[in-house]
Design an enzyme around this catalytic site. Structure first.
Site, mmCIF file in Angstrom:
data_model
loop_
_atom_site.group_PDB
_atom_site.id
_atom_site.type_symbol
_atom_site.label_atom_id
_atom_site.label_comp_id
_atom_site.label_asym_id
_atom_site.label_seq_id
_atom_site.Cartn_x
_atom_site.Cartn_y
_atom_site.Cartn_z
ATOM 1 C CG ASP A 379 -40.502 0.413 67.532
ATOM 2 O OD1 ASP A 379 -40.538 -0.152 68.638
ATOM 3 O OD2 ASP A 379 -41.177 1.426 67.258
ATOM 4 C CG HIS A 410 -41.456 2.300 70.912
ATOM 5 N ND1 HIS A 410 -42.250 2.075 69.804
ATOM 6 C CD2 HIS A 410 -42.267 2.839 71.857
ATOM 7 C CE1 HIS A 410 -43.494 2.448 70.075
ATOM 8 N NE2 HIS A 410 -43.522 2.915 71.305
#
Length: 516
Positions: A379, A410
């Site tokens: 992420d 993300h």
């Protein structure tokens, strides 16, 4: 037009500057995290989808001829939680927990940053339309609920007697309705849910009628919105989903309300847990620049009126997310300027006090419903896995479950199914592995996972309720409450919360408007 310009600028910067090692993640970091969790990098998955340790892996390796996944596919996702009856039930009935095939090779869908930008900024032409309810709160502020409806539906309102479950969606804290949120609404509608997107004060064209903006983790506005939903749809169960930094608001609400949250189960997609350190550390500068610019554009229309309570010069001259947050909530306009080192000490004290009231995990022990968090190790927004994810929370609290994937970015979680549906080719030039017959290529893996999690938790609590009623009959105890719903109960036994009073209708003066 602005969204397209920002997306193009970020893509160009990524192609020219961002190194390939950050696109595809570091295998050494992934192996270190697996060792910390007690899982060997060569671990296998048994037929129930459970991660087995190195001592048990010999049996799994013997089953390779029976179709057990390869190590690369096995390590794609891991469930981290405290052992419990619900955890065993989820592992048995949630197939998506162990069926995640991320895109690999030289394709943009394998890039954590590119698929993050795609899900955040890329436009999406959806058949879903939104019907807006503007809710007037007890302090005369306004928040909005956007109810998703299919475009072919002639009746724009749902009956209050409907038993369809309601899916409350909390978007990111900057008010941006992303492609991920719209696709989630579309998927939820196809599965019989009534999706409602919560918009904070001044977000997504919601009028700002007070000088008060909602702080990062202040759940008071969300609490009133949930009460309105309970009044409007009293017969349907309520589920909640949050995206990105919006998870801070949802976790704060669940912690403050405890067993009175009215929510059956909740899911956080790519949540940011330790928010104070996240603001202090900052982001990769193109992402931070884009978020700060978007926030300034949204607040610029209220620059004059906000000048009565905050220093707008300091606010609009900030170049970081922390500076924007401090300018909005930590620097009152009538404060006396302080010089020297005392100024920084005073600013730091106000900043720390702000997060004592707004840190999402401040009341985490009071959460009384199952909460699933879906995160990726690569992420680019949340940051390093070991320092940003509280693994001890999931290992000790029976209400929290973590699905941790190797890849996904993300709120991205692109799969080979999506790649093959879009005609994406792998490194060798061949089309990615197609989906099975039961999977919809257009459905995001994280969306299928959260809907399956909701179904499994509902079935689990229903089975427990039936078992308790059967045991009561065998003991000869009256079962007059047998018809009551279990939807407000947690994993552990808790007191029943009385239904929302119809007097709550008096504090709402909602206005209906239609948006597309």
């Amino acid at each position: 037009m602005l969204e397209w310009l920002v997306a193009v600028c970020i893509v160009i910067l990524v192609v020219l500057i961002w190194p390939r090692s950050n696109y595809f993640g570091s295998e050494s970091q992934s192996d270190a995290l697996l060792h910390r969790l007690g899982i060997s990098p060569q671990a296998a998955i048994d037929k129930a989808g459970r991660c087995v340790s190195e001592s048990e892996s010999s049996d799994g390796l013997k089953a390779a001829s029976e179709g057990v996944e390869t190590n690369e596919k096995t390590r794609a996702v891991a469930l981290i939680c405290k052992p419990s009856a619900l955890a065993n039930y989820l592992l048995k009935h949630c197939r998506t927990f162990s069926h995640y095939s991320p895109c690999v090779g030289w394709t943009w869908r394998a890039s954590a940053l590119l698929q993050t930008v795609y899900q955040t900024c890329w436009p999406y032409d959806s058949p879903v339309q939104f019907v807006r309810d503007n809710l007037q709160l007890s302090d005369d502020g306004l928040v909005a609920l956007d109810w998703a409806v299919p475009s072919y539906q002639k009746r724009r309102r749902t009956s209050s007697h409907s038993t369809s479950p309601v899916l409350l969606i909390v978007p990111n804290s900057y008010g941006k309705i992303t492609r991920n949120v719209i696709k989630l609404c579309e998927t939820a509608l196809s599965h019989g849910y009534l999706p409602a997107v919560f918009n904070r004060r001044s977000h997504n064209n919601t009028p700002l009628t007070t000088l008060k903006l909602q702080q990062f983790g202040d759940p008071s506005d969300l609490r009133e919105a949930v009460r309105y939903i309970r009044y409007r749809q009293p017969a349907g169960r309520l589920y909640a989903v949050s995206e990105s930094t919006g998870s801070g608001l949802l976790l704060s609400y669940l912690g403050e309300c405890g067993s009175s949250s009215y929510v059956t189960a909740a899911v956080c997609l790519s949540p940011v847990f330790r928010c104070q350190s996240w603001f202090e550390n900052g982001l990769f500068w193109p992402l931070q620049w884009a978020l700060v610019l978007y926030q300034k554009i949204c607040l610029s229309r209220y620059r004059t009126v906000l000048g009565e309570t905050i220093r707008t010069e300091t606010l609009f001259s900030s170049c970081s997310l922390r500076g924007m947050e401090e300018g909005l909530f930590c620097q009152p306009v009538d404060s006396t300027p302080v010089t020297g080192s005392s100024s920084s000490c005073n600013s730091s004290g106000v900043w720390d006090a702000y997060w004592e009231r707004n840190e999402p995990l401040r009341d985490v022990d009071e959460v009384a419903i199952p909460v699933l968090s879906v995160c990726a190790r690569d992420d680019p927004v949340r940051g390093d896995t070991q320092s940003t994810i509280p693994l001890e929370l999931f290992e000790t609290n029976p209400h929290f479950f973590l699905l941790l994937t190797d890849h996904g970015g993300h709120c991205g979680f692109s799969t080979q199914c999506e790649g093959s549906a879009a005609g994406v080719y792998g490194a060798a030039g061949s089309v990615a592995v197609p989906c099975s017959g039961m999977e919809n290529p257009g459905t995001n893996w994280s969306h299928k996972t959260l809907l399956e999690f909701f179904r499994a938790t509902t079935d689990f609590f229903a089975a427990e309720e039936r078992a308790k009623q059967l045991a009561a009959r065998r003991r000869g105890v009256g079962v007059g409450a047998g018809g009551r719903s279990f939807r407000h109960r947690s994993i552990s036994t808790c007191k029943r919360v009385p239904a929302c009073s119809h007097n709550i209708h008096a504090i709402y003066n909602w206005q209906r408007s239609y948006t597309r």
